[in-house]
Design a protein around this motif. Structure first.
Motif, PDB file in Angstrom:
ATOM      1  N   GLU A 118      -1.505   2.637  -3.941  1.00 53.04           N
ATOM      2  CA  GLU A 118      -0.422   3.051  -3.041  1.00 53.04           C
ATOM      3  C   GLU A 118       0.936   3.167  -3.714  1.00 53.04           C
ATOM      4  O   GLU A 118       1.733   4.024  -3.353  1.00 53.04           O
ATOM      5  CB  GLU A 118      -0.330   2.096  -1.848  1.00 53.04           C
ATOM      6  N   ASP A 119       1.225   2.321  -4.694  1.00 53.67           N
ATOM      7  CA  ASP A 119       2.534   2.343  -5.330  1.00 53.67           C
ATOM      8  C   ASP A 119       2.641   3.347  -6.477  1.00 53.67           C
ATOM      9  O   ASP A 119       3.727   3.524  -7.031  1.00 53.67           O
ATOM     10  CB  ASP A 119       2.899   0.944  -5.844  1.00 53.67           C
ATOM     11  N   LEU A 120       1.541   3.981  -6.827  1.00 49.96           N
ATOM     12  CA  LEU A 120       1.582   4.961  -7.907  1.00 49.96           C
ATOM     13  C   LEU A 120       2.066   6.305  -7.375  1.00 49.96           C
ATOM     14  O   LEU A 120       1.604   6.777  -6.345  1.00 49.96           O
ATOM     15  CB  LEU A 120       0.204   5.135  -8.537  1.00 49.96           C
ATOM     16  N   ASP A 121       2.988   6.899  -8.091  1.00 46.31           N
ATOM     17  CA  ASP A 121       3.530   8.190  -7.689  1.00 46.31           C
ATOM     18  C   ASP A 121       3.408   9.141  -8.882  1.00 46.31           C
ATOM     19  O   ASP A 121       4.152   9.021  -9.849  1.00 46.31           O
ATOM     20  CB  ASP A 121       4.990   8.049  -7.270  1.00 46.31           C
TER      21      ASP A 121
ATOM     22  N   LYS B  95      -6.304   1.383  -1.780  1.00 50.26           N
ATOM     23  CA  LYS B  95      -5.010   0.775  -1.456  1.00 50.26           C
ATOM     24  C   LYS B  95      -4.264   0.278  -2.686  1.00 50.26           C
ATOM     25  O   LYS B  95      -3.045   0.214  -2.678  1.00 50.26           O
ATOM     26  CB  LYS B  95      -5.197  -0.356  -0.452  1.00 50.26           C
TER      27      LYS B  95
ATOM     28  N   SER C 257      -9.730   0.906  -9.910  1.00 52.08           N
ATOM     29  CA  SER C 257      -9.230   0.114  -8.782  1.00 52.08           C
ATOM     30  C   SER C 257      -9.629  -1.355  -8.879  1.00 52.08           C
ATOM     31  O   SER C 257      -8.976  -2.211  -8.285  1.00 52.08           O
ATOM     32  CB  SER C 257      -9.719   0.702  -7.453  1.00 52.08           C
TER      33      SER C 257
END
Length: 142
Positions: A60-63, A57, A19
């Motif tokens: 957040e965009d990682l899927d 945070k 992170s």
């Protein structure tokens, strides 16, 4: 490029280091997850989000799939804890024994654990587990 035979998993401290990574470094684990070189288990992912809410945070965009522990993983955790006389884990406010769980996964799956220096020393006390710091993991990709 990563070694083709090396597969990794991150514990909470490894996720925390990720992170804080630069943009270029941040992309490496994301690409390795997509290629199957890194497997992230829900126990570490969930504790990271509970304990380090602000740092989480950036993810957040990682899927991607967060894998659950299997019965074989759980049995491995019990065996490791019994052999180590339950001295491996370190306790914290939100401790769910994630280090034990990641140790069980690493033993069963032959994964290298990405952690911090303290975790590397602790994992190294368990036969069959190799651990590296986030910096060492990144260096493996140069």
């Amino acid at each position: 490029m990563p070694r083709k035979s090396a597969c990794y998993t991150f514990d909470v401290r490894g996720l925390l280091a990720w992170s804080h990574a630069s943009a270029n470094e941040f992309a490496i684990p994301a690409a390795d997850i997509e290629s199957g070189q890194v497997r992230i288990f829900s126990c570490a992912w969930n504790e990271m989000h509970a304990v380090y809410e602000d740092e989480a945070k950036v993810f957040e965009d990682l899927d991607f799939k967060r894998e659950p522990l299997s019965e074989e993983h759980r049995e491995s955790v019990v065996a490791i804890a019994d052999t180590a006389k339950a001295t491996f884990g370190w306790k914290g406010t939100y401790d769910k024994a994630v280090e034990w769980q990641i140790a069980g996964v690493a033993t069963c799956e032959g994964l290298i654990v990405v952690t911090d220096e303290r975790g590397k020393k602790k994992y190294s006390k368990i036969d069959g587990i190799k651990a590296v710091t986030f910096a060492e993991y990144i260096e493996d990709h140069d």
